[in-house]
Scaffold this active site. Structure first.
Site, short mmCIF file in Angstrom:
data_model
loop_
_atom_site.label_atom_id
_atom_site.label_comp_id
_atom_site.label_asym_id
_atom_site.label_seq_id
_atom_site.Cartn_x
_atom_site.Cartn_y
_atom_site.Cartn_z
CD GLU A 137 -3.01 -1.64 1.08
OE1 GLU A 137 -3.35 -0.69 0.26
OE2 GLU A 137 -3.43 -2.56 0.67
CB CYS A 157 -1.19 7.37 1.93
SG CYS A 157 -2.82 6.51 3.07
#
Ligand code: NAD
Length: 524
Positions: free
Chosen positions: A287, A321
């Site tokens: 990720e 993020c």
């Protein structure tokens, strides 16, 4: 504490009725954990404390004179012995029933809940997270464990009866753990991501070598302690600290490692991805970073849009993020939107995130501060800074990595600032002529994690959902244009350069990724 019962802080919800009790408990936790800082800590391999030749310091980003602790600067030898330890107990852990594993993991979730103030307070001091964000991270960690356990339980351990080609054929399809996984986590969700990834690994029946970010090793150690207290046997979850680069080659070369799960920057993630499968393919769940856009159309509620964009751009100083780092605004409403956005941004309270009411804390480290200076310089020279742009060094901010939330405009849409993940409180705005143009701009980057739209027109929202190349989409989210996913609510899947598997954390297919299929056919 009466009022606080049942009160749950997530990134997008916080019941004001419970807030006074929340702050009182938080004040006490800050005091308690602060008195424990400054110690030296070890690696934990097979339950034993292990030391390296050197240590590194973990400092409070709000005040670099405050030592959180000293941690071991691990090398290949320690990493490899942690892999051996994890391998030695793999079969025992694998052969426990999934109900037993889930029961231990659910206990860990319970302990996280019991120790949530302590954990959140450490996070405020170690990672610079404000109180609500830190508590959200802790609550999410417990929910991730519960949600992933429920995946295993609902699938009854991923054992299913398959079809028959002949009457005397009995075929089963089972998902089985791989073996030893390396778990590498970033600084920005230091508990939730470490817990989420390791819970996936452990619930599936694998064992783990866990390495937290060197900016947040103490929270990583707390996770180790919680798993141990919950009953995870020695060796099943090993704790190693040190700069990531020290372990890269070791991870590539050690074939006793079966899988790698990583959350962090695309730069590091891609390097690991390319190096990890040299002799044969090994599962590598990544990720990674992103450059998340928001779109404000002519049909938007501008107050809602300004609030949603401000929160996602400047929550945790843009160091998520999912942070919103670019906003495309229809040119007809651009001035009105910017006016509201600037007003909301100017109200942000900056300071020590361990204090109540502070919204924006420091950047995580000196590297991030230097990056801010470079990019603020580029913005000043090539564009127009509408607000911010400066490093803050006055008074109580003098010893931390504090900067102003910054909004820049006037840069061409092809400028690299629209492409690169900066991980700073720096938002770039550009006007657009249409929704189609905005979506085209959204898709021009290599990344594809989150995106948001503000529009009251259902057709515009549908178009955005259909055409935007990102895994997590939001429409009309006042609490965060692009941020604030929750386990079991928003599967969090990075597309393109933001993720490697097409299945996200927080989503229903997560745990199955840590297992491989085996079919078992018996002729009766
Ligand atoms: P980072 O990539 O610098 O570090 C992440 C982890 O990798 C740390 O533990 C670090 O020590 C380790 N590491 C660094 N170099 C290594 C190497 N050569 N070999 C092995 N390990 C290495 O990221 P960060 O600054 O801690 O976190 C911010 C990044 O994480 C941002 O890019 C952000 O977008 C991303 N992120 C993504 C998600 C997501 O779910 N997609 C969530 C949070 C953060």
């Amino acid at each position: 504490m009466g009022k606080e019962k049942g009160f749950k802080v997530t990134y997008t919800t916080a019941d004001p009725a419970g807030l006074e009790a929340f702050h009182q408990a938080y004040d006490k936790a800050i005091e308690d954990v602060s008195s424990l800082f400054g110690k030296s800590y070890s690696h934990y391999i097979a339950g034993e404390q292990v030391q390296s030749q050197e240590v590194f310091t973990d400092l409070n980003p709000t005040n670099q004179e405050l030592l959180i602790g000293k941690f071991q600067k691990g090398e290949a030898a320690e990493f490899n012995s942690a892999v051996e330890a994890a391998l030695a107990v793999f079969k025992t852990w694998r052969d426990q029933s999934f109900q037993q594993r889930c029961s231990i993991m659910r206990k860990a979730a319970e302990i996280i809940g019991q120790r949530k103030y302590e954990l959140a307070a450490i996070m405020s001091l170690e990672a610079g997270k404000n109180r609500l964000e830190a508590m959200g991270d802790v609550e999410e960690s417990a929910d991730l464990i519960r949600y992933y356990c429920s995946q295993m339980e609902e699938a009854e351990g991923f054992v299913r009866t398959m079809g028959k080609l002949s009457p005397n054929e009995k075929a089963m399809g089972v998902l089985r753990p791989y073996g030893v996984w390396v778990v590498i986590s970033p600084f920005n969700f230091p508990l939730a991501l470490a817990t989420g990834m390791s819970a996936g690994v452990l619930i599936a029946g694998n064992t783990a070598v866990f390495k937290p970010s060197s900016d947040t090793p103490l929270i990583g150690l707390k996770l180790y302690e919680i798993y141990k207290e919950a009953g995870i046997p020695d060796g099943v979850f090993n704790f190693i600290t040190g700069p990531g680069g020290n372990f890269e080659e070791t991870i590539f070369k050690n074939n006793k490692i079966s899988g790698l799960v990583f959350t962090g920057s695309s730069e590091v993630g891609m390097s690991l991805y390319k190096g990890f499968s040299q002799d044969y393919p090994r599962p590598c769940i990544l990720e990674m970073g992103s450059k998340n856009p928001a779109i404000v159309t002519q049909n938007a509620d501008l107050d809602m849009a300004a609030e949603g964009v401000m929160k996602s751009a400047f929550g945790l100083g843009g160091q998520k993020c999912s942070a919103c780092s670019r906003v495309y605004v229809h040119k007809k409403i651009e001035d009105f939107f910017l006016e509201k956005l600037l007003e909301k941004t100017s109200q942000i309270e900056i300071g020590d995130p361990a204090k109540r009411n502070v919204y924006l804390g420091p950047l995580i480290n000196q590297r991030a501060l230097e990056k801010f200076k470079t990019w603020a310089g580029i913005c000043r020279q090539e564009g127009k800074i509408l607000v911010g742009g400066k490093v803050l060094t006055e008074g109580s901010l003098a010893k931390g990595y504090f900067v102003e939330p910054t909004i820049v405009t006037g840069l061409p849409k092809g400028h690299k600032i629209f492409q690169e993940e900066l991980f700073l409180p720096l938002l770039v705005e550009a006007p657009v002529d249409s929704l189609e143009e905005a979506v085209e701009e959204c898709n021009k980057v290599d990344y594809g994690l989150t995106a948001g739209i503000f529009s009251s027109d259902q057709k515009e929202i549908e178009y955005f959902f259909k055409e935007t190349e990102s895994g997590v989409l939001y429409a009309n989210r006042r609490s965060g244009a692009t941020t604030g996913a929750w386990p079991g609510v928003q599967p969090f899947c990075g597309w393109k350069k933001s993720g490697s598997t097409g299945k996200g954390g927080c989503g229903p297919y997560y745990v199955a990724q840590f297992m491989r299929e085996q079919s078992r056919t018996v002729m009766e």
